[in-house]
Scaffold this motif. Structure first.
Motif, short mmCIF file in Angstrom:
data_model
loop_
_atom_site.label_atom_id
_atom_site.label_comp_id
_atom_site.label_asym_id
_atom_site.label_seq_id
_atom_site.Cartn_x
_atom_site.Cartn_y
_atom_site.Cartn_z
N ALA A 167 -44.06 43.94 -19.92
CA ALA A 167 -45.15 44.62 -19.19
C ALA A 167 -46.41 44.66 -20.05
N ASN A 168 -46.74 45.82 -20.61
CA ASN A 168 -47.96 45.96 -21.43
C ASN A 168 -47.63 46.16 -22.91
N LYS A 169 -46.43 45.79 -23.32
CA LYS A 169 -45.99 46.04 -24.69
C LYS A 169 -45.56 44.74 -25.37
N VAL A 170 -46.01 44.55 -26.62
CA VAL A 170 -45.63 43.40 -27.43
C VAL A 170 -44.77 43.88 -28.60
N ASP A 171 -43.54 43.42 -28.67
CA ASP A 171 -42.67 43.72 -29.80
C ASP A 171 -42.67 42.54 -30.75
N ILE A 172 -42.87 42.82 -32.04
CA ILE A 172 -42.93 41.79 -33.08
C ILE A 172 -41.61 41.81 -33.86
N TYR A 173 -40.94 40.66 -33.93
CA TYR A 173 -39.64 40.55 -34.60
C TYR A 173 -39.73 39.65 -35.82
N ARG A 174 -38.92 39.94 -36.82
CA ARG A 174 -38.72 39.04 -37.94
C ARG A 174 -37.51 38.17 -37.64
N LEU A 175 -37.61 36.88 -37.95
CA LEU A 175 -36.50 35.96 -37.67
C LEU A 175 -35.29 36.27 -38.52
N ASP A 176 -35.50 36.57 -39.81
CA ASP A 176 -34.36 36.72 -40.72
C ASP A 176 -33.52 37.96 -40.41
N THR A 177 -34.14 38.98 -39.79
CA THR A 177 -33.38 40.20 -39.50
C THR A 177 -33.21 40.45 -38.00
N ALA A 178 -33.99 39.72 -37.19
CA ALA A 178 -34.00 39.94 -35.74
C ALA A 178 -34.31 41.38 -35.38
N SER A 179 -35.08 42.04 -36.24
CA SER A 179 -35.43 43.45 -36.03
C SER A 179 -36.93 43.57 -35.72
N ILE A 180 -37.28 44.61 -34.99
CA ILE A 180 -38.67 44.85 -34.64
C ILE A 180 -39.43 45.41 -35.84
N THR A 181 -40.53 44.76 -36.19
CA THR A 181 -41.35 45.23 -37.31
C THR A 181 -42.59 45.97 -36.85
N GLY A 182 -42.91 45.88 -35.58
CA GLY A 182 -44.07 46.58 -35.06
C GLY A 182 -44.20 46.37 -33.55
N THR A 183 -45.00 47.21 -32.92
CA THR A 183 -45.20 47.15 -31.48
C THR A 183 -46.68 47.34 -31.16
N ILE A 184 -47.19 46.51 -30.28
CA ILE A 184 -48.56 46.60 -29.79
C ILE A 184 -48.51 46.99 -28.32
N THR A 185 -49.29 48.00 -27.94
CA THR A 185 -49.33 48.46 -26.56
C THR A 185 -50.74 48.38 -26.02
N THR A 186 -50.88 47.79 -24.83
CA THR A 186 -52.19 47.68 -24.19
C THR A 186 -52.20 48.51 -22.91
N GLU A 187 -53.38 48.69 -22.33
CA GLU A 187 -53.50 49.51 -21.13
C GLU A 187 -52.99 48.77 -19.89
N LYS A 188 -53.22 47.46 -19.83
CA LYS A 188 -52.85 46.68 -18.66
C LYS A 188 -51.65 45.79 -18.96
N ARG A 189 -51.01 45.32 -17.90
CA ARG A 189 -49.91 44.38 -18.03
C ARG A 189 -50.42 43.09 -18.68
N ILE A 190 -49.66 42.54 -19.61
CA ILE A 190 -50.07 41.35 -20.36
C ILE A 190 -49.68 40.10 -19.58
N SER A 191 -50.66 39.22 -19.36
CA SER A 191 -50.41 37.98 -18.60
C SER A 191 -50.31 36.75 -19.49
N SER A 192 -50.92 36.81 -20.68
CA SER A 192 -50.90 35.65 -21.58
C SER A 192 -51.08 36.12 -23.01
N LEU A 193 -50.51 35.33 -23.93
CA LEU A 193 -50.56 35.69 -25.35
C LEU A 193 -50.55 34.41 -26.17
N ARG A 194 -51.28 34.42 -27.29
CA ARG A 194 -51.35 33.22 -28.13
C ARG A 194 -51.51 33.61 -29.59
N PHE A 195 -50.74 32.95 -30.48
CA PHE A 195 -50.95 33.11 -31.91
C PHE A 195 -52.18 32.29 -32.32
N ILE A 196 -53.18 32.94 -32.91
CA ILE A 196 -54.34 32.25 -33.45
C ILE A 196 -54.04 31.81 -34.87
#
Length: 358
Positions: A167-196
């Motif tokens: 929905a409007n939340k981005v969970d960031i995971y580390r590959l080596d632990t498969a654990s969440i290292t942080g969460t980003i929350t926006t006001e609106k539902r997210i339609s697209s995302l890109r690593f710069i």
């Protein structure tokens, strides 16, 4: 450089982008690609592929500017497409299948029942050894199963982390632990995302804003109004040290932006824009190999890896990463419909030939 975009009007649009001191975008081609709206588009060094609600994947040879053929494997809307180098393509659809295609012969190497529901997003690790997928069955598939409601998933360019969007939340995971290292929350539902970069995310939602976030601090580095309506897709690439962001919106515009990472708080500057006058759904940028541009994508396949891929026929992907259960190969064999039709010139639709009077 070609901006390619799909739309609800069943048409694939192509615009030639010309870099310079003053960037320009000019119409190059239009093609009535499908019998239903386009839902996904992907590119590699030679081909553009599109997926649609008509359940087909269309292939276009960008070197020759011709229609190359169609792939008929899925029973449902094709929701996601992603190339790995020049040797392989992965496709996902509402039938729950993920298909692995050899792009030399365009044959389906494997068809896997990855999800009980729709496949909503997939992403290939930069090494080619692993891929992730999420679906409406609320699972994330790779070497183990995880429960998640995510509808988007992306690897970072270095492959050390991945993100899921719920929905409007981005969970960031580390590959080596498969654990969440942080969460980003926006006001609106997210339609697209890109690593710069490995640590900077561009996020667009159901509004006219684009926001850049730090993966490390989860803080918003910058936000700016990019369009007059919601943003449907984001693409990015690097050219001579210049980070270029491309956005497509429901307002019909495709815009190209220059992002200076050293001055990211100031936001990107507009390079050029084009009004497609269409209801856009998906976007990609085809970069000609001769232009010596480096694509900043979610995977980076070196030439040696591509050669190894061709020899191994995607055997490098772990057989059980989709699910811990044994999967069955889809009964329906892959089909290729050959096509050599040239892509149409832009603007005007095809007209029926009129019989000339004697």
């Amino acid at each position: 450089m070609e901006l390619v975009a799909g739309c609800y009007e069943q048409v694939l649009l192509g615009f030639a982008a010309r870099p310079g001191q003053s960037w320009t975008v000019v119409p190059d081609f239009t093609h009535h690609a499908h019998s239903a709206s386009l839902s996904a588009v992907a590119v590699n060094k030679r081909f553009v592929v599109t997926g649609s609600r008509d359940e087909t994947i269309q292939i276009y040879d960008m070197k020759k500017k011709i229609e190359h053929g169609a792939l008929l494997q899925h029973n449902g809307t094709v929701t996601c497409l992603e190339f790995y180098g020049t040797a392989h393509l992965l496709s996902g659809a509402e039938d729950g299948l993920i298909c692995i295609w050899n792009t030399k012969r365009w044959e389906c190497l494997k068809s896997i029942k990855a999800h009980k529901g729709h496949v909503t997003s997939l992403s290939i690790h930069p090494s080619g050894k692993l891929a992730l997928s999420v679906g409406t069955d609320k699972t994330l598939r790779f070497s183990v199963s995880m429960c998640t409601d995510a509808h988007i998933i992306k690897w970072s360019p270095d492959g050390e982390k991945y993100v899921t969007v719920i929905a409007n939340k981005v969970d960031i995971y580390r590959l080596d632990t498969a654990s969440i290292t942080g969460t980003i929350t926006t006001e609106k539902r997210i339609s697209s995302l890109r690593f710069i970069t490995d640590s900077v995310l561009a996020i667009a939602g159901d509004d006219e804003m684009i926001r850049f976030y730090s993966c490390d601090s989860q803080k918003c580095l910058c936000e700016f109004k990019a369009h007059e309506n919601r943003i449907k897709d984001i693409y990015s690439f690097e050219r001579e040290g210049q980070h270029v962001i491309v956005t497509a919106s429901s307002d019909g515009y495709i815009k190209m932006w220059n992002l200076d990472l050293d001055k990211i708080k100031d936001g990107p500057s507009l390079l050029c824009e084009v009004n497609t006058k269409a209801r856009l759904t998906c976007l990609a940028v085809w970069l000609d190999q001769a232009s010596e541009m480096k694509e900043n994508s979610d995977k980076t396949a070196t030439s040696s890896q591509e050669t190894e891929d061709e020899k191994s026929s995607i055997a490098r992907i772990d057989k059980d990463f989709w699910t811990t259960k044994r999967v069955k190969i889809a009964k329906r064999k892959r089909k290729i419909i050959p096509g050599k039709q040239k892509l149409d010139a832009p603007v005007q639709k095809k007209k029926k030939k009129q019989n000339s009077s004697a």
